[in-house]
Write a protein that holds these residues in place. Structure first.
Motif, mmCIF file in Angstrom:
data_model
loop_
_atom_site.group_PDB
_atom_site.id
_atom_site.type_symbol
_atom_site.label_atom_id
_atom_site.label_comp_id
_atom_site.label_asym_id
_atom_site.label_seq_id
_atom_site.Cartn_x
_atom_site.Cartn_y
_atom_site.Cartn_z
ATOM 1 N N TYR A 290 0.784 -1.445 0.273
ATOM 2 C CA TYR A 290 0.190 0.221 -0.428
ATOM 3 C C TYR A 290 1.112 1.345 -0.258
ATOM 4 N N THR B 268 -14.334 9.702 6.517
ATOM 5 C CA THR B 268 -13.738 8.583 5.030
ATOM 6 C C THR B 268 -12.519 9.042 5.096
ATOM 7 N N GLU C 208 -10.429 8.441 2.913
ATOM 8 C CA GLU C 208 -9.989 9.865 1.379
ATOM 9 C C GLU C 208 -10.260 11.305 2.354
ATOM 10 N N ASP D 215 -9.214 -2.429 2.374
ATOM 11 C CA ASP D 215 -10.277 -1.502 1.199
ATOM 12 C C ASP D 215 -10.090 -0.152 1.479
ATOM 13 N N TRP D 216 -9.953 0.016 3.188
ATOM 14 C CA TRP D 216 -9.575 1.355 3.671
ATOM 15 C C TRP D 216 -8.409 1.672 3.195
ATOM 16 N N ILE E 134 -6.750 0.715 0.663
ATOM 17 C CA ILE E 134 -6.799 1.496 -0.382
ATOM 18 C C ILE E 134 -7.566 2.991 -0.869
ATOM 19 N N ARG E 135 -8.246 2.905 -0.146
ATOM 20 C CA ARG E 135 -9.254 4.124 -0.689
ATOM 21 C C ARG E 135 -8.323 5.103 -0.236
ATOM 22 N N SER F 252 -5.500 5.989 -2.115
ATOM 23 C CA SER F 252 -5.398 6.202 -3.694
ATOM 24 C C SER F 252 -5.571 8.032 -3.511
ATOM 25 N N SER F 253 -6.381 8.370 -2.254
ATOM 26 C CA SER F 253 -5.784 9.999 -1.932
ATOM 27 C C SER F 253 -4.998 10.606 -1.240
#
Lengths: 333, 333
Positions: free
Chosen positions: A15, A62, A64, A101-102, A104-105, A108-109
């Motif tokens: 990650y 979030t 992000e 999932d957390w 990745i988000r 990505s941000s």
């Protein structure tokens, strides 16, 4: 149930390492240290700021928004010094292993923020302990031409005082984030609401201004704890006072509409936190040139007052009367 | 009841700014950013590590020990890369306002550590929130001659594997810190006990070795999560394997005495954390010169094995039999 990340190794390799791929001195996060080699003729400018659950963001925020905020608040400090973002280290503290999932988000941000601000991850650390709040501590490094960092304590008597963009939106956004049904926002469209929320949740450091601050500003800092408090700090550090015209504080059209109903909005523009705008002093002879150059770069600079002999801040209303502030900004301590 | 510190401003001006007085680019902590200007011909080496209550130290630990540890674990990373300590930033997170007594003790220990390691505070951040554990996050910056940082992934087949000082004392110190009455320590003198506790509580990074690592080591890192785990990481990063002779692992006289009663002490030397010793690989032709030069600098280097073709670690006992580890070191995540 989302898959949890099993080890620090997985977290780093899967990650975080991709965020470091653009910076050779980061060695793909495979080492304990990274190398920084500033361009010849440059100084490195460093700053370190943490964002912590329930202090700087809501527990249900979030991934992000947390990622963006963690990096943006540090970038804001750098650009206020005239620095160009260069690299950062990040220490992540988790109460429990995050889900893939957390992560990745979150990453990505961070990647979007890195590309937007122009810097790479180069190192850091991760820990996990039940009961700790999630926190993201970033040390950001920028570059300035040697000896040119714009300081806080070099404002001069007679300088004009400028602030970028608009003030108080983030303070309104925070109230809205706490209570979406708050009465004062009843008349707002959903776009207006989103604007205020974004101003709080997604700070937009004024990277466009860093080169202009180098050229024009006698002193600068970012506004993160409220204009009154931060300008007070600049005055104290510089050994000057400042007079500010309340009606000159720049409000967004949304904030101005709320201000027409609630008299406290102008006080929020003075005292509310999280603006992440630029506060700077500019010698009067070049003040107009500065404002024009900023406008060309896409940023409105409001001339809100003047540096004067003395100490402290005096804030005047349209009639010239002094305003006494009930509260001078946010103290995280 | 001791006096509590009232504001972030008091904390910075009264307690932290004196730690920054030796570094002009820190501007007395009056700005949001500091300036780093590496000496000509140098790279900057950066690392960031946090120490957190109940993860890295006990909730009732003294402020002196917390301060020393927070800085020492970062210095250990730097010196393992051949770097000389230069400056650091510190983010302090408090569950409640510290007392002035606590801060005096904390900063006095930090000052000692700064002087011992040769660096200054240049910036950081402080926050307070009820319920958070006390944490100290440090970003440390060192200097190395340009292009010379000693890496982790550059060990070569045939290199000798060295480790500094002694292993396992800190793991024993941790057990003792948890239970001062533990049976295995019954025969120890109070000096012996203090030695083990100090090895855990007050890591002593091997600053004397950094110049020698630059000169002799093909790869290096500090041992903080247990030798087996950390050597495994070096092997993986370098694409080599390693064989280690269990009886060559260096034990202190105190640990050796305990080992005579408890067979698990040698395994602690392999797998226990918090050693903060240096692990390095050295080409065989200069291995002896390295060990001699280290001894001249006051540090015993033990030749514990060899880098070999393959992957992973094989640990052999005196009879040449492979040892299977029950646990490979500490994962903070």
């Amino acid at each position: 149930m989302a898959k949890s990340i099993a080890s620090e190794e997985e977290l780093i390799e899967q990650y975080l390492a991709p965020l470091a791929s653009g910076y050779p001195g980061a060695f793909g996060l495979k080492d304990d240290c990274a190398i920084l080699r500033p361009p010849p003729g440059s100084d490195l400018v460093v700053t370190s700021d943490a964002v912590v659950t329930d202090v700087h963001f809501f527990a249900d925020e979030t991934p992000e928004n947390i990622a963006w905020r963690a990096l943006a608040v540090n970038i804001s400090d750098l650009v206020a010094k005239g620095a160009s973002p260069h690299a950062y280290l990040m220490v992540l503290s988790f109460p429990e292993a995050p889900s893939s999932d957390w992560m990745i988000r979150f990453t990505s941000s961070l990647k979007d923020a890195q590309e937007h601000f122009g810097l790479s991850l180069i190192g850091g650390d991760t820990d996990r302990r039940a009961g700790v709040p999630l926190s993201v501590t970033i040390t950001a490094i920028g570059t300035v031409p040697e000896g040119k960092m714009v300081r806080r304590e070099t404002a001069e008597v007679g300088d004009r005082v400028f602030v970028s963009g608009t003030l108080g939106d983030a303070a309104l956004g925070l109230i809205l984030r706490r209570n979406m049904d708050a009465k004062r926002f009843a008349a707002l469209t959903s776009e207006d609401r989103q604007f205020l929320l974004d101003r709080y949740l997604l700070p937009q450091p004024r990277v466009e201004l860093s080169a202009l601050l180098l050229k024009f500003a006698s002193a600068a800092m970012d506004v993160s704890d409220g204009l009154a408090k931060d300008l007070g700090r600049m005055c104290k550090a510089s050994g000057v006072g400042a007079t500010v015209q309340l009606e000159n504080l720049p409000l967004s059209s949304v904030a101005a509409r709320i201000a027409a109903q609630s008299s406290d909005v102008r006080l929020m523009a003075l005292s509310g936190g999280d603006d992440y705008e630029i506060l700077c002093s500019v010698p009067p002879a070049i003040a107009e040139d500065f404002a024009e150059a900023a406008l060309d770069a896409g940023v409105d600079m409001a001339d809100i007052g003047e540096m004067v002999v003395g100490s402290g801040l005096s804030i005047r209303d349209a009639a010239g009367a002094d305003i006494v502030l009930p509260k001078t900004g946010y103290d995280h301590f």
